[in-house]
Design a protein around this motif. Structure first.
Motif, PDB file in Angstrom:
ATOM      1  N   LEU A   9      -0.473   2.294   3.187  1.00  0.00           N
ATOM      2  CA  LEU A   9      -1.264   1.887   4.617  1.00  0.00           C
ATOM      3  C   LEU A   9      -1.845   0.668   4.739  1.00  0.00           C
ATOM      4  CD1 LEU A   9      -2.668   5.303   5.547  1.00  0.00           C
ATOM      5  CD2 LEU A   9      -0.662   4.226   6.803  1.00  0.00           C
ATOM      6  N   VAL A  10      -2.482   0.412   3.712  1.00  0.00           N
ATOM      7  CA  VAL A  10      -3.117  -0.955   3.637  1.00  0.00           C
ATOM      8  C   VAL A  10      -2.234  -2.176   3.477  1.00  0.00           C
ATOM      9  CG1 VAL A  10      -4.978  -2.377   2.378  1.00  0.00           C
ATOM     10  CG2 VAL A  10      -5.397  -0.009   2.798  1.00  0.00           C
ATOM     11  N   ALA A  11      -1.396  -1.827   2.388  1.00  0.00           N
ATOM     12  CA  ALA A  11      -0.239  -2.886   2.132  1.00  0.00           C
ATOM     13  C   ALA A  11       0.748  -3.141   3.440  1.00  0.00           C
ATOM     14  CB  ALA A  11       0.655  -2.449   0.952  1.00  0.00           C
ATOM     15  N   THR A  12       0.815  -2.234   4.228  1.00  0.00           N
ATOM     16  CA  THR A  12       1.799  -2.573   5.172  1.00  0.00           C
ATOM     17  C   THR A  12       1.105  -3.260   6.350  1.00  0.00           C
ATOM     18  OG1 THR A  12       2.788  -0.361   5.024  1.00  0.00           O
ATOM     19  CG2 THR A  12       2.999  -1.360   7.046  1.00  0.00           C
ATOM     20  N   SER A  13      -0.319  -2.870   6.457  1.00  0.00           N
ATOM     21  CA  SER A  13      -1.212  -3.571   7.712  1.00  0.00           C
ATOM     22  C   SER A  13      -1.367  -5.117   7.164  1.00  0.00           C
ATOM     23  CB  SER A  13      -2.516  -3.035   7.577  1.00  0.00           C
ATOM     24  OG  SER A  13      -3.223  -3.576   8.508  1.00  0.00           O
ATOM     25  N   VAL A  14      -1.560  -5.459   5.703  1.00  0.00           N
ATOM     26  CA  VAL A  14      -1.865  -6.625   5.368  1.00  0.00           C
ATOM     27  C   VAL A  14      -0.345  -7.291   5.656  1.00  0.00           C
ATOM     28  CG1 VAL A  14      -2.223  -8.390   3.516  1.00  0.00           C
ATOM     29  CG2 VAL A  14      -3.530  -6.115   3.945  1.00  0.00           C
ATOM     30  N   SER A  15       0.919  -6.811   5.459  1.00  0.00           N
ATOM     31  CA  SER A  15       1.838  -7.500   5.130  1.00  0.00           C
ATOM     32  C   SER A  15       2.274  -7.738   6.829  1.00  0.00           C
ATOM     33  CB  SER A  15       3.074  -6.420   4.749  1.00  0.00           C
ATOM     34  OG  SER A  15       2.790  -6.048   3.405  1.00  0.00           O
ATOM     35  N   VAL A  16       1.934  -7.156   7.617  1.00  0.00           N
ATOM     36  CA  VAL A  16       2.595  -7.522   9.225  1.00  0.00           C
ATOM     37  C   VAL A  16       1.594  -8.164   9.937  1.00  0.00           C
ATOM     38  CG1 VAL A  16       3.844  -5.314   9.144  1.00  0.00           C
ATOM     39  CG2 VAL A  16       1.582  -5.279  10.086  1.00  0.00           C
TER      40      VAL A  16
END
Length: 350
Positions: free
Chosen positions: A264-271
């Motif tokens: 979840l964190v990685a996806t948020s940072v990525s987008v």
């Protein structure tokens, strides 16, 4: 909480209990989120009339005027995907923060301290600086890979150690990855540096429906995993010995929750880049409204996180019009004093 304040649904051997107070709180937060989203659609550097907004949702009549067509284009191409992505990123960070604080049993734990944010940021910064010709769809995918790699590295290094060691290893890895990232930035051109620094501050200007679809898929998948793990997490909160005696597979449940939170964190940072304080503040606000149930805390943190990011993004767009500030800057300005106030209010618990 007494039985009068709970609602139980039964189907054969299965039952599901809803506590009315957390349910009403969640409903109120959800309605507030919808109201803020509607306000955000109407406001910005170019105000959109309410009847055009109704037409956008197919609740009003459409006309062929150039003004309305331009407003509809603003809504569909720019404002609506940005608002959707803001809510999704906030919900992801809020849920991840609740899980991380539960796993480490530390109210000051934040998803970013485990190196996930820095791992995802390093992967995307490397792509921007070294392979800028790659299609934009690769950035979130590589960012998720970098964040997952960082989070799993922390987990493997900590192994079965205490939560304090897990946090300390995460902090050390975060520093290391940040150092590597700034070495790359120091050797980049001024134009690339400006692009990267804007993204690192937390920016939603590049939101597209493709990124919204990707974030929605990840959020729904991880939220389902976390909700299914909630009963076991409730038992584990009563003590490790009791959880083991009741047959809870502690290692499996903890690994599933940890991996879901990291993703979840990685996806948020990525987008959307870095969004500070959301994963730290949202669970504390949710505890003021919910009971001690992991499910109530998870859902409340997700809705509050979405509300925080959406409100900050609306202020970033509308308060300084025609200038648009990065959303992460507004979150930091509002989040720091809010966190200090929360720590003071709950000073006996830390």
């Amino acid at each position: 909480m007494n039985k009068a304040s709970a609602l139980t649904l039964r189907t054969g051997p299965f039952s599901l209990t809803f506590h009315l107070l957390p349910l009403l709180s969640l409903a109120g937060l959800s309605m507030t989120l919808v109201a803020v989203a509607m306000t955000a659609l109407l406001t910005g550097s170019e105000a959109v009339p309410f009847d055009t907004l109704l037409s956008y949702f197919h609740l009003g009549s459409l006309d062929d005027s150039a003004a309305q067509q331009a407003d509809l284009l603003i809504l569909d191409a720019f404002r609506a995907p940005r608002i959707c992505l803001a809510m999704l990123c906030g919900a992801m960070l809020g849920c991840a923060g609740a899980v991380m604080q539960s796993l480490t049993r530390n109210g000051l734990a934040d998803p970013s301290i485990l190196g996930v944010r820095e791992g995802a940021a390093l992967a995307i910064v490397s792509v921007i600086l070294m392979r800028s010709e790659l299609a934009l769809i690769w950035r979130p995918l590589l960012g998720m890979a970098g964040g997952l790699a960082a989070g799993l590295s922390v987990k493997l290094l900590a192994k079965q150690s205490t939560s304090l060691r897990l946090v300390m290893i995460g902090i050390c890895l975060s520093w290391l990855l940040s150092a590597v990232m700034f070495i790359l930035l120091s050797s980049s051109s001024t134009q690339d540096l400006q692009t990267v620094m804007l993204w690192l501050a937390g920016d939603l200007q590049s939101a597209t429906w493709s990124s919204v679809q990707l974030a929605s898929l990840i959020l729904l998948s991880c939220a389902l995993i976390l909700i299914l793990c909630c009963p076991s997490a409730n038992i584990e909160a009563l003590g490790d010995a009791l959880a083991t005696s009741l047959g809870v597979r502690r290692s499996l449940i903890a690994s599933l929750r940890f991996c879901a939170a990291v993703l979840l964190v990685a996806t948020s940072v990525s987008v959307a880049g870095g969004m500070a304080f959301v994963g730290l503040i949202a669970p504390h606000l949710a505890r003021l409204l919910a009971n001690n149930s992991e499910r109530s805390l998870l859902l409340g943190s997700g809705v509050i996180g979405a509300l925080l990011v959406l409100s900050a993004d609306t202020l970033a767009r509308a308060a300084f019009s025609p200038l648009t500030l990065p959303t992460g800057i507004i979150l930091s300005v509002l989040g720091a004093p809010s966190l200090i106030f929360l720590l003071w209010m709950r000073r006996d618990q830390f």
